[in-house]
Design an enzyme around this catalytic site. Structure first.
Site, PDB file in Angstrom:
ATOM      1  CG  ASP A   1      -7.316 118.641  43.659  1.00 49.77           C
ATOM      2  OD1 ASP A   1      -6.369 118.885  44.430  1.00 49.77           O
ATOM      3  OD2 ASP A   1      -7.486 119.236  42.578  1.00 49.77           O
TER       4      ASP A   1
ATOM      5  CD  GLU B   1      -5.190 124.163  48.431  1.00 46.08           C
ATOM      6  OE1 GLU B   1      -5.553 125.092  47.705  1.00 46.08           O
ATOM      7  OE2 GLU B   1      -4.194 123.454  48.181  1.00 46.08           O
TER       8      GLU B   1
END
Length: 559
Positions: A60, A228
């Site tokens: 991420d 997301e």
């Protein structure tokens, strides 16, 4: 049989540390010692680079440019110190320079036990008015903010700016009029739905929520499942939200665009796998260069090794980004493997961290399995080895449940890492070892029993269920009496590709352990097929424990 030692020598000596990363090599000093090792590097040395730029599980990633410097942050989940910060001058060559948090915040004791897959999730990093901001979620606790005037220094105690479960993947944004906003997603596992993005106004100092969340995108209605990881930017009067969708391994990169921060937003797929071998180009960061070129950093999930970081060129057509190499006849791009470097910079010396809690050991990538205490380790021995003190294991837990495992991510497709273990200071009931930790795990363990040290292998697998974690574990004796000095060679080998449910092919690796008493003659003692952990790649590591509450035993190890 493992070769017998030629002498009993309790003087600790360093061993050669060899690490293979792909087909490219670099000689460098490590820990101020003349230790040669070989590393994977993306920079080809001819003005080009080859993806990934980081063959390491920096999940991420988000990044920013401040002047001529780039800073990258990544998820750290339950490992500590947490929230790693990396620095680069050219977007290709990166150095780990600091961590934002010593331990997972809030109720520190609740993370004294590893809570795999929980803790610190996808962060963002921004710079505004002389201050660095790192915003990160903890899916059960809320959204946090920590700040620093110097990324190499001490970061502020994290503040929970939005308490409550389910809010994830936050990114702050300072608009031209001075207002501050936060874009974020939601976790289905906590609140029952996902794929929805919200924009919320924050207070002027970005340290609390000012307004109510406004839904700006619902991937459930557009067919973009698992939307997301949003990041919010502004260019030419448009607000852009970059967000991956379609799942981590097989997904693609969306961009949403609007003239109003609250929408309505148009959407477009701007990056997908296409004909490349880079699956699921997932969430990341848009950055530019001082001369105005645009680039995009993102991760690729390669199963056992975790989520590795790639760099893609980015252009604009009609105020829509195109990332990677444009696919003929489409509006989106596909990932490039080799490309011209964004920048050519002169060599430089990396600035040293001024964070007193972050030692050289942690800047080499070592982290604990959960919240840690400084008393567990001494890393200032005269020979620069480390000492691990045997923690009392009152409940005789399964190895993955132990907080005091010192772990390191894989840093290459294939490599070997040699540990030298000094077992001379173990007490009765102490057990120490080297572990390969993933959903499936394997450890070579040395236990002090009476006047002997017994070596064995422990293999097992974790299964995460609604009722908790189930373990299936077995133990096999390797040797009933080993000397005080033992070498363990940890080897990762790629053995080909395998079919997976989510993508056609994925790398397949096997981990082998070799043992020696002299550092020259090795015999294989255990092996396991590598399997990633819960949203993290496989890690190697070392630990020291005891069944004896009164033990003052310790393990001395060269990493």
């Amino acid at each position: 049989m493992v070769a017998e030692p030629t002498e009993e020598d309790h003087k600790f000596e360093w061993v050669e540390y060899n690490e293979l990363r792909g087909n490219m090599y670099l000689e460098m000093q490590n820990w101020a010692l003349d230790k040669f090792f070989e590393v994977y590097i993306s920079d080809n040395g001819d003005g080009t680079f080859t993806n990934p730029v980081l063959y390491c599980d920096y999940s991420d990633p988000d990044a920013i440019r401040v002047g001529e410097d780039y800073y990258l942050v990544a998820s750290s989940f339950t490992n500590t110190p947490g929230l790693p910060i990396l620095h680069s001058k050219d977007l290709v060559n990166w150095n780990l320079i600091n961590y934002c948090v010593k331990n997972v915040p809030e109720d520190v004791s609740s993370f004294r036990k590893p809570r795999h897959g929980e803790g610190v999730w996808a962060p963002s990093i921004r710079y505004h008015d002389g201050l660095f901001y790192v915003c990160f979620p903890m899916p059960d606790e809320g959204i946090y903010m920590t700040t620093a005037s110097d990324p190499y220094g001490v970061w502020s105690e994290p503040v929970n700016i939005r308490p409550g479960a389910g809010w994830i993947d936050p990114c702050p944004f300072w608009d031209d009029d001075g207002k501050v906003y936060l874009v974020s997603g939601v976790a289905k596992s906590r609140i029952g739905y996902n794929s929805v993005l919200y924009v919320t106004e924050l207070a002027s100092d970005a340290m609390s929520v000012k307004g109510e969340p406004v839904k700006v995108f619902d991937g459930n209605q557009t067919g973009d499942r698992t939307t997301e990881g949003p990041k919010l930017y502004k260019r030419n009067g448009y607000y852009y939200i970059f967000a991956p969708a379609g799942g981590v391994k097989p997904g693609y990169q969306l961009v949403l665009r609007s003239r109003n921060i609250y929408g309505p937003y148009e959407k477009r797929i701007v990056l997908k796998q296409g004909s490349s071998d880079i699956n699921g180009p997932h969430q990341g960061a848009w950055v530019d260069t001082p001369k105005g070129d645009n680039w995009f950093l993102h991760f690729q999930d390669v199963y056992a090794a975790g989520r590795i970081v790639h760099l893609q060129p980015m252009t604009f057509e009609d105020d829509w980004p195109v990332i990677g190499k444009k696919i003929e006849g489409e509006c989106c791009g596909e990932p490039v493997r080799t490309y011209k470097k964004p920048l050519e910079v002169a060599s430089y010396n990396e600035k040293e961290t001024t964070n007193p809690g972050i030692t050289d050991l942690y800047l080499r990538g070592w982290q604990w399995n959960a919240n840690h205490e400084d008393s567990w380790i001494t890393n200032e021995n005269d020979d620069e080895s480390i000492t691990l003190y045997c923690n009392y294991d009152e409940k005789e837990r399964y190895i993955p449940e132990l907080p005091c495992i010192l772990l390191k991510k894989w840093e290459a497709p294939e490599f070997e890492h040699t540990y030298k273990l000094d077992l001379s200071q173990l007490c009765k009931g102490d057990y120490v070892g080297v572990i390969n930790l993933g959903m499936s795990y394997l450890a070579v363990v040395f236990e002090k029993k009476e006047d002997k040290i017994v070596a064995s292998s422990i293999s097992g697998r974790q299964e995460f269920t609604d009722g908790g974690i189930l373990y299936n574990e077995s133990e096999t004796e390797i040797c009933s009496d080993v000397p005080h000095h033992v070498y363990i060679k940890y080897e990762v080998k790629n053995i080909g590709m395998r079919k997976e449910k989510e993508i056609p092919v994925a790398p397949e690796e096997i981990v082998r352990y070799y043992m020696s008493y002299d550092g020259k003659d090795y015999n294989k003692v255990a092996e396991i097929s590598a399997e990633a952990g819960r949203w993290v790649g496989v890690k190697q590591g070392v630990f020291a424990l005891s069944h004896n509450e009164a033990s003052n035993g310790r393990l001395i190890v060269a990493l």
